[in-house]
Design a protein around this motif. Structure first.
Motif, PDB file in Angstrom:
ATOM      1  N   ALA A 420       0.834  -1.199   0.000  1.00 57.25           N
ATOM      2  CA  ALA A 420       0.000   0.000   0.000  1.00 57.25           C
ATOM      3  C   ALA A 420       0.865   1.243   0.000  1.00 57.25           C
ATOM      4  CB  ALA A 420      -0.917  -0.022   1.215  1.00 57.25           C
ATOM      5  N   SER A 421       1.893   1.206   0.828  1.00 58.58           N
ATOM      6  CA  SER A 421       2.745   2.375   0.972  1.00 58.58           C
ATOM      7  C   SER A 421       3.498   2.662  -0.327  1.00 58.58           C
ATOM      8  CB  SER A 421       3.715   2.112   2.115  1.00 58.58           C
ATOM      9  OG  SER A 421       4.266   3.295   2.564  1.00 58.58           O
ATOM     10  N   VAL A 422       4.071   1.619  -0.909  1.00 54.89           N
ATOM     11  CA  VAL A 422       4.801   1.814  -2.157  1.00 54.89           C
ATOM     12  C   VAL A 422       3.834   2.232  -3.263  1.00 54.89           C
ATOM     13  CG1 VAL A 422       6.150   0.653  -3.925  1.00 54.89           C
ATOM     14  CG2 VAL A 422       6.650   0.252  -1.538  1.00 54.89           C
ATOM     15  N   GLY A 423       2.645   1.606  -3.257  1.00 55.41           N
ATOM     16  CA  GLY A 423       1.666   1.934  -4.280  1.00 55.41           C
ATOM     17  C   GLY A 423       1.237   3.384  -4.218  1.00 55.41           C
TER      18      GLY A 423
ATOM     19  N   ILE B 194       5.466  -0.462 -10.265  1.00 57.38           N
ATOM     20  CA  ILE B 194       5.799   0.187 -11.534  1.00 57.38           C
ATOM     21  C   ILE B 194       5.155  -0.586 -12.672  1.00 57.38           C
ATOM     22  CG2 ILE B 194       7.697   0.757 -13.092  1.00 57.38           C
ATOM     23  CD1 ILE B 194       9.427   1.213 -10.616  1.00 57.38           C
ATOM     24  N   HIS B 195       5.219  -1.909 -12.564  1.00 49.66           N
ATOM     25  CA  HIS B 195       4.611  -2.754 -13.590  1.00 49.66           C
ATOM     26  C   HIS B 195       3.100  -2.553 -13.628  1.00 49.66           C
ATOM     27  CE1 HIS B 195       4.337  -6.239 -16.227  1.00 49.66           C
ATOM     28  NE2 HIS B 195       3.299  -6.616 -15.524  1.00 49.66           N
ATOM     29  N   ALA B 211       9.217  -7.650 -18.563  1.00 51.02           N
ATOM     30  CA  ALA B 211       8.800  -6.741 -19.638  1.00 51.02           C
ATOM     31  C   ALA B 211       8.609  -5.309 -19.158  1.00 51.02           C
ATOM     32  CB  ALA B 211       7.501  -7.255 -20.250  1.00 51.02           C
ATOM     33  N   THR B 212       8.808  -5.068 -17.844  1.00 51.02           N
ATOM     34  CA  THR B 212       8.588  -3.720 -17.336  1.00 51.02           C
ATOM     35  C   THR B 212       9.606  -2.742 -17.921  1.00 51.02           C
ATOM     36  OG1 THR B 212       8.014  -4.818 -15.299  1.00 51.02           O
ATOM     37  CG2 THR B 212       8.187  -2.435 -15.216  1.00 51.02           C
ATOM     38  N   HIS B 213       9.147  -1.572 -18.306  1.00 51.35           N
ATOM     39  CA  HIS B 213      10.078  -0.528 -18.772  1.00 51.35           C
ATOM     40  C   HIS B 213      10.540   0.276 -17.572  1.00 51.35           C
ATOM     41  CE1 HIS B 213       9.016  -1.433 -22.855  1.00 51.35           C
ATOM     42  NE2 HIS B 213       7.748  -1.341 -22.520  1.00 51.35           N
ATOM     43  N   LEU B 214      11.833   0.304 -17.382  1.00 58.80           N
ATOM     44  CA  LEU B 214      12.368   1.021 -16.230  1.00 58.80           C
ATOM     45  C   LEU B 214      13.368   2.052 -16.701  1.00 58.80           C
ATOM     46  CD1 LEU B 214      13.060  -2.050 -13.936  1.00 58.80           C
ATOM     47  CD2 LEU B 214      11.339  -0.317 -13.524  1.00 58.80           C
TER      48      LEU B 214
END
Lengths: 600, 527
Positions: A420-423, B194-195, B211-214
């Motif tokens: 949750a925090s990272v999100g 991020i994904h 496949a994630t663009h970073l």
């Protein structure tokens, strides 16, 4: 009654229609308390513990089933909240989850308190009555839809808890704890009420959805009043959930209160406090999140770090668990700080599984505390695994869950709040949380290390089959594979005692050189029965008490473990492990509760 | 999604030892001492040997072509959190599984436990389940679960059956590694979000996350978070302080598993996750990690040369060996990486022989001090010979397995990062110096009064070390079957790194598959 008469006389006080069904779980708990109170005052003799416990458990189970029923109705309705009693109470997934949680806490605590009252030979139903009342307060906080109702729930819960904390008649710390709790609690209530007043002044209402409405419709050019009110509310809640810097009462109160009460208090006060905190802040003041999120960020960070660091230096297990509960509050704050549906979900999940961990841990502490409920020095846990393998194994599992070891609910709870925090973009806070979790493992492991004081190392290869006949206790099905029957070998290993004396408890070094049997506050009965409650007084009387000059009755070595406490511990361990391995049900429960709570 | 095998080999590989652990823990306590010992040992051996049989089956049936994941099994586990039970094996993990499966039964047999056998066997079996799970997990959270799960049994094994300072060592080990893992977990979650941000789906699946663009910045941060955890586990130089204590205080099986198998979870994690997920950060930060690896090689060797305690000596030499593995990994050439993967297996076998033999010596003499062991060879020539084999393999004597791995690593590193390889070669010389010194002191010299009467290896002890010695020779003489299975997967990985970063390794490293690019060329531009 008087209100009714007054209202009728004045003629213009419109009484709202009361939908009793929506508050039935609360009413059942209160009703149980009233029945017990009435019966006990009508009876000539004190009620037997089994009767009061039975009543409390039935009330708990009844409210549990009603809460589950409400849950299914809410999910059947597709999640539309059901607001009743003139908008004061709401019935939604969130409130149903809190009710379920509180009901579980009631049932478990009733079982633990039963064992405690029997051991302490405390007569009377006060403990159970006050517990039920307090629980109903927490439930009200979960379903409150109005700041005034939140306050009512808060007070119902807290006032009963103040008295509960004082209920150990043989310990003066208990009274002191209660007084401290009362003074600080009353102060925080006052702050909270002042916060309500300021919010009312700024928005013109105390009803939570109306506040949200108001904030959505109006742009406040001068929002100082509102923000001040918000700050006061946060302080009031901060006291209840024991967040730093409002945590100062926690260690003393946790230490002084009777151990079953401590477990109950840790679960209930956190659940009720956080439930209301989440509802008020996320749903009503969600639009102001950019104002309160930084404050909660800081609060969460210092709560996490201070809780974990201060727990490191405690030598009393109840104080240690108090600081650990502060650290846990920090984790729940992570979910609040995220201020998203996922955040609410993670906080709810955390609170739910923490209830079982903390009540179970304090149930074990209750048993180990011995008659008088005062032996909580960590040294007392040395070698516990050898004499009471099941008890030690259970505590080990519960502490590991609190530390966040995989395949327990504790890990998933931490994963949830971190997600949750990272999100929500607070990655730094998530890092702080995980580092504090790593620090915290140290003190949980220390207790486990004490319990499993290793014995008979390869350093001194003892003859094969060293354990004397009869030293193997019959603990089939121990939850942890570390077995029993090693205290004798400990005597043959001069290093083990020295190591731990040097490393962990300097105070115990002279005694520990003799090994576990002659150790100062070590209960280790010499005979081993079924692992629990064996009838032994072989070593009784020759111990000295760590920080208390009073002498114990000779049979204090006998750990008093009733079936009630044993089943409560077993339930807690089972829930912690089962839902750690099979996480879907509870995760979905929290997930849907949060979705039902926050309309999209 | 895909099940290219009817029988769920990998799931069974993980669950079999776990099930055996439960069985061992549940052995009734009312049995007689003798029966209980037999039953518990039987369960332990049966569990580990069945796992070994399964691992051999997997190795034999493994199809190397293409280098992708085999025997994949995938099920929902906690769907609302996006965690799946996704297991698979490729050339990189294949021999680590086999090596672990070989080491566990030997570790179990080689350690004499005089108390609480039941608990001991149960913990070791649970540890095996955790190790196997870490090597085959293709879901990041699942990997983390197993990665962390292994801490618990090791903690109890070290704290319960270790030597004098076991409590200290156990807690230090646990807290250090847990602290490292803190960053790993946050990194995993951050990557998954991020994904999710890009695709709208929360998942921790390695294949999906690849496949994630970073951006470069987030790659570097995530790389650091992941590597912090792996570096503690390996351990890489500045994060190593827990390891000599833990290795030295652990019982024989604990040392063997810690150094042989669990250290590989760190290096494996770097190869599997860092290289796959963050290729650009890996290329950018390779000099840093190479430097740390080289420092580890030199530092480990110097400290090992100064120590007079055989067990600590092996612990520090292990630090140096792991430095080589790091070096080969971050050389980012096919030879270097293949050498690293092979050396992971080699090091596990070598360190197992050394720790087991040191355990035997301790059982006889009650000390690890080389000065008190003088002249051990006089009474126990076979034991000395086995130690010599392990030692020579560790030094990298041609014909033994250590040589193949180290040679590949140094070759691969020399092609891409010349000066690091030059300095690291000094580590090979130092290894010869300190190991031969220690050998001289412990096994030669004027014998200690006890030495001539010291028992030689019994047939049972010989049986424990014999398989290891055979494998050490086999891999030293004929490593081709192993390399043939490792290389396709390594090529795939290197290719992925190269396409993501537009860098190319020198053609010699692959035998000329990239003609016309004799040195590393930065083509420029970002994908």
């Amino acid at each position: 009654m008087r209100v009714l008469v007054l209202g009728a006389a004045a003629g213009h006080l419109a009484l709202p229609r009361i939908d009793y069904y929506s508050v039935l779980p609360e009413l059942v708990l209160l009703g149980g308390a009233l029945v017990m109170l009435a019966v006990s005052s009508l009876m000539r003799r004190d009620l037997r513990s089994s009767v009061t416990t039975g009543l409390a458990i039935s009330a708990g189970l009844a409210s549990l089933s009603l809460s589950l029923l409400q849950w299914f109705q809410v999910s059947g309705r597709g999640g539309n909240p059901h607001v009743t009693i003139a908008g004061a109470v709401v019935q939604d997934g969130f409130s149903a989850l809190v009710s379920v949680l509180v009901s579980c806490a009631v049932v478990l605590s009733a079982l633990v308190m039963d064992g405690w009252t029997r051991r302490e030979e405390v007569m009377g139903p006060e403990l159970q009555i006050l517990m039920l009342v307090s629980a109903s307060g927490a439930m009200i906080m979960g379903s409150a839809n109005d700041l005034v109702v939140v306050f009512l729930g808060l007070e119902i819960m807290s006032i009963a808890l103040y008295v509960l904390a004082a209920l150990n008649p043989c310990r003066e710390e208990s009274g002191e704890a209660s007084l401290k709790y009362f003074v600080l609690g009353a102060f925080s209530s006052a702050v909270f009420a002042y916060g309500i007043a300021l919010v009312y002044g700024a928005t013109g209402t105390t009803n939570l959805p109306q506040i949200a409405d108001y904030l959505a419709r109006n742009v406040l050019l001068h929002d100082g009043l509102l923000l001040a009110g918000l700050a006061f509310l946060l302080v009031g809640f901060g006291f209840k959930v024991a967040a730093v810097p409002f945590h100062l009462w926690t260690p003393d109160v946790y230490q002084g209160a009777p151990s079953p009460v401590t477990g109950f208090m840790a679960a209930i006060a956190k659940a009720g406090g956080f439930a209301a905190l989440l509802r008020v802040f996320v749903s009503s003041f969600g639009l102001l999140r950019s104002d309160w999120q930084p404050a909660v960020w800081v609060m969460a960070a210092i709560t996490l770090v201070l809780g974990a660091v201060l727990a490191l230096v405690q030598s009393d297990i109840k104080r240690m668990l108090a600081y650990s509960s502060i650290s846990h509050a920090g984790f729940v704050l992570l979910g609040l700080q995220a201020a998203t549906a996922r955040g609410v979900e993670s906080s709810l999940y955390y609170l739910f599984v923490y209830t079982f961990m903390v009540i179970g841990s304090f149930a074990v502490v209750t048993v180990i505390g011995g008659r008088g409920d005062r032996s909580h020095d960590l040294a007392r846990y040395r070698g516990l695994a050898a004499t009471h393998p099941l008890l030690a194994g259970s505590l080990a599992v519960l502490l590991m869950a609190q530390a966040g070891i995989p395949f327990t609910t504790g890990f998933l709870a931490k994963l949830e709040v971190i997600s949750a925090s990272v999100g929500a973009g607070s990655t730094a806070l998530a890092v702080v949380a995980m580092v504090s979790a790593a620090i915290a493992t140290f003190f949980y492991l220390r207790v486990i290390l004490f319990m499993y004081t290793p014995t008979g190392s390869v350093l001194l290869p003892a003859p094969v089959g060293v354990s004397t006949p009869g030293s193997v206790s019959g603990d089939e099905g121990a939850p942890l594979p570390v077995g029993a029957g090693t205290a004798r070998e400990e005597l043959a290993d001069p290093f083990a005692g020295g190591v731990f004396a040097g490393d962990l408890s300097a105070g115990a070094s002279p005694a520990s050189a003799q090994g576990v049997g002659g150790c100062d506050v070590q209960p280790a009965p010499d005979t081993r029965g079924d692992g629990f409650g064996d009838e032994s007084d072989a070593l009784g009387g020759e111990r000295e008490v760590a920080d208390n000059a009073e002498s114990y009755p000779a049979d204090d070595d006998d750990l008093f473990l009733t079936g009630g406490i044993a089943s409560a511990i077993a339930l807690c361990v089972a829930v912690t492990v089962l839902f750690g391995v099979w996480p879907a049900p509870v995760l979905d429960f929290a997930h849907r509760a949060a979705l039902l709570f926050l309309p999209h | 999604m895909t099940h290219d095998s009817v029988f769920p080999f990998l799931t069974v590989l993980v669950l079999l030892p776990a099930g055996a652990a439960v069985v061992a823990a549940l052995v009734p306590r009312n049995l007689s001492e003798r029966t209980a010992r037999l039953v518990v040992s039987g369960v332990g051996l049966a569990g580990t040997l069945a796992t070994l049989a399964l691992a051999i089956t997997i190795t034999v049936s493994y199809q190397a072509a293409g280098g992708g994941y085999r025997l994949v099994s995938r099920h929902e586990w906690a769907s609302s959190l996006g965690i799946s039970w996704h297991l698979g094996v490729d050339g990189i993990s294949l021999f680590l599984i086999l090596m672990a499966a070989v080491l566990f039964p030997l570790a179990l047999v080689s350690s004499r436990v005089h108390h609480q056998r039941r608990a001991y066997v149960a913990w070791v079996l649970l540890l095996e389940a955790g190790c196997m799970g870490s090597f085959v997990a293709l879901d990041l959270v699942l990997f983390f679960l197993f990665f962390e799960l292994t801490l618990v049994p090791v903690y109890f094994v070290v704290a319960g059956w270790g030597f004098v300072r076991r409590g200290y060592a156990a807690i230090k080990f646990f807290v250090y590694t847990f602290l490292g893992s803190a960053f790993l977990l946050v990194g995993i979650v951050a990557l998954a979000f991020i994904h999710e941000h890009q695709t709208g789906r929360l998942t921790f699946d390695l294949v999906d996350l690849t496949a994630t663009h970073l951006g470069l910045a987030s790659q570097v941060l995530l790389f650091l978070a992941f590597t912090a955890s792996f570096a503690v586990k390996v351990p890489i130089f500045p994060f190593h302080t827990w390891s000599p204590d833990a290795y030295a205080e652990a019982p024989v099986a604990g040392s063997v598993i810690l150094a042989g198998v669990m250290a590989k979870m760190g290096t494996y994690g770097i190869v599997r996750f860092d290289l796959t997920l963050f290729p650009r950060a890996v290329v950018d930060l390779a000099p840093l990690l190479l430097t740390l690896g080289v420092i580890g090689i030199i530092y480990g060797a110097v400290v090992a040369a100064a120590t007079r305690d055989l067990k600590r000596l092996v612990a520090y030499s292990s630090l140096a060996q792991l430095g080589f593995i790091v070096l080969g990994t971050f050389a980012l050439s096919t030879q270097g990486l293949s050498g690293s993967v092979l050396q992971m297996v080699n090091h596990g076998l070598i360190v197992a022989v050394l720790f087991i033999v040191i355990g035997f010596i301790y059982e006889r003499r009650g000390t690890w001090q080389t000065s008190e062991l003088r002249g051990l060879q006089r009474g126990a020539p076979v034991l000395a010979a086995v130690f010599t084999v392990g030692m020579m393999a560790s030094i990298g004597l041609p014909g033994l397995n250590g040589f193949v791995g180290e040679l590949l690593i140094l070759l691969g590193t020399f092609l891409t990062h010349r000066w690091w390889a030059v300095v690291a070669t000094a580590g090979v010389v130092l290894a010869a110096i300190y190991l031969l010194w220690a050998y001289q002191q412990a096994f030669h010299h004027e014998p200690d009064p006890q030495s001539p009467t010291t028992r030689d290896l019994s047939w049972r002890e010989g049986l424990v070390v014999a398989p290891l010695v055979v494998i050490i020779f086999f891999l030293g003489i004929y490593p081709k079957p192993v390399l043939d299975r490792i290389t396709p997967s390594v090529n795939l990985l290197i290719h992925r790194v190269e396409t993501a970063t537009s860098t190319h390794q020198p053609s010699v490293a692959t035998g000329g598959s990239h003609p016309g690019t004799p040195v590393r060329v930065q083509v420029g531009g970002s994908p």
